[in-house]
Every structure is written in C-alpha cells, then in structure tokens.
Design an enzyme around this catalytic site. Sequence first.
Site, PDB file in Angstrom:
ATOM      1  N   SER A  21     -12.614   4.194   3.481  1.00 29.16           N
ATOM      2  CA  SER A  21     -12.174   5.488   2.932  1.00 29.16           C
ATOM      3  C   SER A  21     -13.264   6.553   3.027  1.00 29.16           C
ATOM      4  O   SER A  21     -14.422   6.329   2.664  1.00 29.16           O
ATOM      5  CB  SER A  21     -11.772   5.316   1.464  1.00 29.16           C
ATOM      6  OG  SER A  21     -11.512   6.588   0.904  1.00 29.16           O
ATOM      7  N   THR A  69      -4.967   4.588  -3.231  1.00 28.24           N
ATOM      8  CA  THR A  69      -4.513   4.383  -1.855  1.00 28.24           C
ATOM      9  C   THR A  69      -3.901   3.000  -1.737  1.00 28.24           C
ATOM     10  O   THR A  69      -3.710   2.288  -2.735  1.00 28.24           O
ATOM     11  CB  THR A  69      -5.664   4.684  -0.855  1.00 28.24           C
ATOM     12  OG1 THR A  69      -5.123   4.649   0.459  1.00 28.24           O
ATOM     13  CG2 THR A  69      -6.818   3.714  -0.942  1.00 28.24           C
ATOM     14  N   LYS A  73      -0.035   2.663  -4.742  1.00 32.57           N
ATOM     15  CA  LYS A  73       0.560   3.957  -5.115  1.00 32.57           C
ATOM     16  C   LYS A  73       1.812   3.822  -5.986  1.00 32.57           C
ATOM     17  O   LYS A  73       2.011   4.603  -6.912  1.00 32.57           O
ATOM     18  CB  LYS A  73       0.878   4.779  -3.871  1.00 32.57           C
ATOM     19  CG  LYS A  73      -0.378   5.307  -3.212  1.00 32.57           C
ATOM     20  CD  LYS A  73      -0.084   6.137  -1.995  1.00 32.57           C
ATOM     21  CE  LYS A  73      -1.404   6.467  -1.315  1.00 32.57           C
ATOM     22  NZ  LYS A  73      -1.240   7.261  -0.120  1.00 32.57           N
ATOM     23  N   GLY A 132       4.701   3.904   0.770  1.00 33.01           N
ATOM     24  CA  GLY A 132       4.440   4.996  -0.176  1.00 33.01           C
ATOM     25  C   GLY A 132       4.224   6.335   0.510  1.00 33.01           C
ATOM     26  O   GLY A 132       4.777   7.358   0.091  1.00 33.01           O
TER      27      GLY A 132
HETATM   28  P1  NDP Z   1       2.352   0.972   2.374  1.00 33.83           P
HETATM   29  O1  NDP Z   1       1.738  -0.378   2.211  1.00 33.83           O
HETATM   30  O2  NDP Z   1       3.116   1.544   1.247  1.00 33.83           O
HETATM   31  O3  NDP Z   1       3.361   0.887   3.647  1.00 33.83           O
HETATM   32  C1  NDP Z   1       2.931   0.320   4.844  1.00 33.83           C
HETATM   33  C2  NDP Z   1       4.044   0.471   5.896  1.00 33.83           C
HETATM   34  O4  NDP Z   1       3.514  -0.008   7.129  1.00 33.83           O
HETATM   35  C3  NDP Z   1       5.314  -0.331   5.613  1.00 33.83           C
HETATM   36  O5  NDP Z   1       6.428   0.395   6.033  1.00 33.83           O
HETATM   37  C4  NDP Z   1       5.123  -1.593   6.496  1.00 33.83           C
HETATM   38  O6  NDP Z   1       6.329  -2.149   6.947  1.00 33.83           O
HETATM   39  C5  NDP Z   1       4.399  -0.989   7.681  1.00 33.83           C
HETATM   40  N1  NDP Z   1       3.590  -1.939   8.419  1.00 33.83           N
HETATM   41  C6  NDP Z   1       2.478  -2.593   7.987  1.00 33.83           C
HETATM   42  N2  NDP Z   1       1.965  -3.354   8.972  1.00 33.83           N
HETATM   43  C7  NDP Z   1       2.767  -3.160  10.059  1.00 33.83           C
HETATM   44  C8  NDP Z   1       2.765  -3.690  11.380  1.00 33.83           C
HETATM   45  N3  NDP Z   1       1.809  -4.531  11.798  1.00 33.83           N
HETATM   46  N4  NDP Z   1       3.723  -3.275  12.228  1.00 33.83           N
HETATM   47  C9  NDP Z   1       4.677  -2.416  11.833  1.00 33.83           C
HETATM   48  N5  NDP Z   1       4.755  -1.887  10.578  1.00 33.83           N
HETATM   49  C10 NDP Z   1       3.802  -2.274   9.706  1.00 33.83           C
HETATM   50  O7  NDP Z   1       1.209   1.959   2.889  1.00 33.83           O
HETATM   51  P2  NDP Z   1       1.062   3.542   2.699  1.00 33.83           P
HETATM   52  O8  NDP Z   1       2.343   4.190   3.095  1.00 33.83           O
HETATM   53  O9  NDP Z   1       0.527   3.856   1.371  1.00 33.83           O
HETATM   54  O10 NDP Z   1      -0.095   3.883   3.769  1.00 33.83           O
HETATM   55  C11 NDP Z   1       0.111   3.673   5.153  1.00 33.83           C
HETATM   56  C12 NDP Z   1      -1.091   4.188   5.953  1.00 33.83           C
HETATM   57  O11 NDP Z   1      -1.225   5.587   5.819  1.00 33.83           O
HETATM   58  C13 NDP Z   1      -2.431   3.594   5.509  1.00 33.83           C
HETATM   59  O12 NDP Z   1      -3.172   3.284   6.648  1.00 33.83           O
HETATM   60  C14 NDP Z   1      -3.093   4.716   4.745  1.00 33.83           C
HETATM   61  O13 NDP Z   1      -4.493   4.651   4.806  1.00 33.83           O
HETATM   62  C15 NDP Z   1      -2.556   5.936   5.487  1.00 33.83           C
HETATM   63  N6  NDP Z   1      -2.543   7.142   4.649  1.00 33.83           N
HETATM   64  C16 NDP Z   1      -3.275   8.239   5.018  1.00 33.83           C
HETATM   65  C17 NDP Z   1      -3.298   9.379   4.241  1.00 33.83           C
HETATM   66  C18 NDP Z   1      -4.104  10.543   4.643  1.00 33.83           C
HETATM   67  O14 NDP Z   1      -4.370  11.397   3.790  1.00 33.83           O
HETATM   68  N7  NDP Z   1      -4.498  10.681   5.874  1.00 33.83           N
HETATM   69  C19 NDP Z   1      -2.521   9.464   2.992  1.00 33.83           C
HETATM   70  C20 NDP Z   1      -1.750   8.297   2.722  1.00 33.83           C
HETATM   71  C21 NDP Z   1      -1.780   7.172   3.515  1.00 33.83           C
HETATM   72  P3  NDP Z   1       7.095  -3.357   6.163  1.00 33.83           P
HETATM   73  O15 NDP Z   1       7.931  -2.704   5.099  1.00 33.83           O
HETATM   74  O16 NDP Z   1       7.924  -4.016   7.216  1.00 33.83           O
HETATM   75  O17 NDP Z   1       6.029  -4.261   5.598  1.00 33.83           O
END
Ligand code: NDP
Length: 278
Positions: A21, A69, A73, A132
Amino acid sequence: MYLTPQTFKLFAVIGHPIKHSLSPLIHNYAIQKLKLNAFYTRFPLPSDINANDLRNFLIDSHLHGINITLPFKEKAYEICDEVETIAKNIGAINTIVKKSGKLYGYNTDAEGFWRCIQHLTPKHILILGAGGSARSIATILSHHNIAITIANRSSEKLQFFRTMAKTLSFIELSQTTNMAYDIIINTTSAGIDGKSLPLSKEILSNLLHHTNLAFDIMYHKDSLTPFCNLAQQCNVKSLDGKAMLVYQAAIAFLYFHELGGNSPLLSSIIEYMNEIIA
Ligand code: NDP
C-alpha cells in the site's frame, strides 16, 4: 509540546496483504507539507478477523482515522455506528473516522474513481470483478446514468448489481467478445501477484481491441500491472489505480483532519500526493 491522542493524531490503513500500500507514503507526505501533528501507518490484520474483533481493535486503539482495504471493506461497513448515504448504497466503506468512541464510515473510493473518468463522458462501461470496489464504482456510475455491464468469475456476488447493470459470468462474457465498451475497468485482485489476468489473454485482448481505455484500479509501485501491460500490447490507452488512489486518499484526508468536505485545500493535497508517487 505534550503529546496526547488529541494533539498528535494517529491514522492507519488496515488490510491483508498491506505491505504494497502507498497510502502511508502519500498521507504522511501531505501531513508533512501541511505541518499537521499526525502520523499514518499500516496494520496487516488477519484476513479471517470477525466483525466484533475488528470493531474492538479499532475502538481500543489510539487510531483517530482508518482506511480500509482488501478484504475488510464490507466487514468495516457492518461495524460503524453511522455511515454516509453513498456508502449505505454501496454496503462497503474505505474510511472510518473515530470520534468520542464512535465509528463514522465513508466511501471515498466512489468519488475518487469518478474524478478519474468524468471528463471522458463515457456511455457504456464494462466492469470486471464484483467485490467491494466494483460496488463503489457501479453505484457512482449508475448515479450518473452510465450504462454498465459487470462480469465476475463467480456468480454469487453479481446479485448486488442486478438493478443497476447487466450482469454476466466470465463464461457468458467470453461468448460476447465483439461488444464495444468505452472503458473496461479491472476491479479484480487477479494481478496482485504481478502476472495474472482476470480472464485468459485471448479473451481479454479481444475485449480490449474494442475499447478506448483500459482502467486497472490496481497499481504497482514501479511497474505496469498485468492488465495495463496487456492493454499496451493491444495499443489501447491504459490507466492504473494510482490516480484513483490519490483522489480517494485526498478526500479521506479531509475527513481525517476535519478540513471540511469541499476544502480549497483539496487540490493542494492532490498535488502533494501526486508529487510523492510520481
Ligand atoms: P474484493 O476482494 O472485494 O473483490 C475481489 C474481486 O476480484 C472479486 O470479484 C473476485 O472474484 C475477483 N478475483 C479475485 N481473484 C481473481 C482471479 N484470479 N481471477 C478473476 N477474478 C478474481 O476486492 P476489492 O474490490 O476491495 O479490491 C480489488 C482490487 O482493487 C484490489 O487489488 C485493490 O487493491 C484495488 N483497489 C484499488 C483502489 C485504488 O484506490 N486504486 C481502491 C480500491 C481497490 P470472485 O467473486 O469470483 O472471488
């Protein structure tokens, strides 16, 4: 000066994993530039921590404000005493301010994301991932009447989006690869290992060839994310998550330091944060 939690404020980001982060770097730089008595750190909490233990940890700590994060969330949303309206619609928060032993929750990801793309006036956006951050992004896009298609690996999480978007499993999406979207946003955490893509290279390349912008909300400190790297190979403009990181952090910074929602300081804070991660 005698230091107390009231005169010297402590902030942190919590997540798992958390060592990548950039939040401590950008918050501390803005704190230093504005000469505030504060420090921002990070805590890697166990990913299976339950909501009750998370709340007790935050209440018992000397933390004045917390960013949340992956993967906390939604859990953080459950433990707040009060939550702002857009965060209620999203059901997830990324910012908590602690006041008089109460937790106040905000979602600055939504507004932070919107500031990155609003000037592009997109009409139809494809979101990959349904976690999230996808909730924040879809909620703000729907608020601005932008057509959304959202696709996810598993189908359970798609339920939340049914009233605001067309929802597809990755298998269904891969059967409709000739569709054109103004922007494709990767909100999955697939690239966290530095090499994985959310979909196969062939399917994703096919989608990217029909878009104007590939936006990965993930970021890597010194390299392109796998999603942005593929966009570059496809000659498609790409943007990683650093801009969104800065916008959401700057808005959270106003809440943390009680500077007011529309502070004229916002643009200076954004400038400082951009300066340190450039
Ligand atoms: P969550 O854990 O809530 O969601 C993760 C998502 O990714 C789910 O839909 C999951 O699918 C999917 N996923 C995980 N691994 C894989 C894979 N190998 N192949 C395909 N789909 C996959 O995470 P967040 O939404 O909170 O965060 C997601 C990313 O966004 C993180 O890397 C975070 O750091 C980044 N982020 C960046 C921000 C910024 O300010 N730049 C702000 C917020 C987040 P499934 O439901 O099938 O498990």
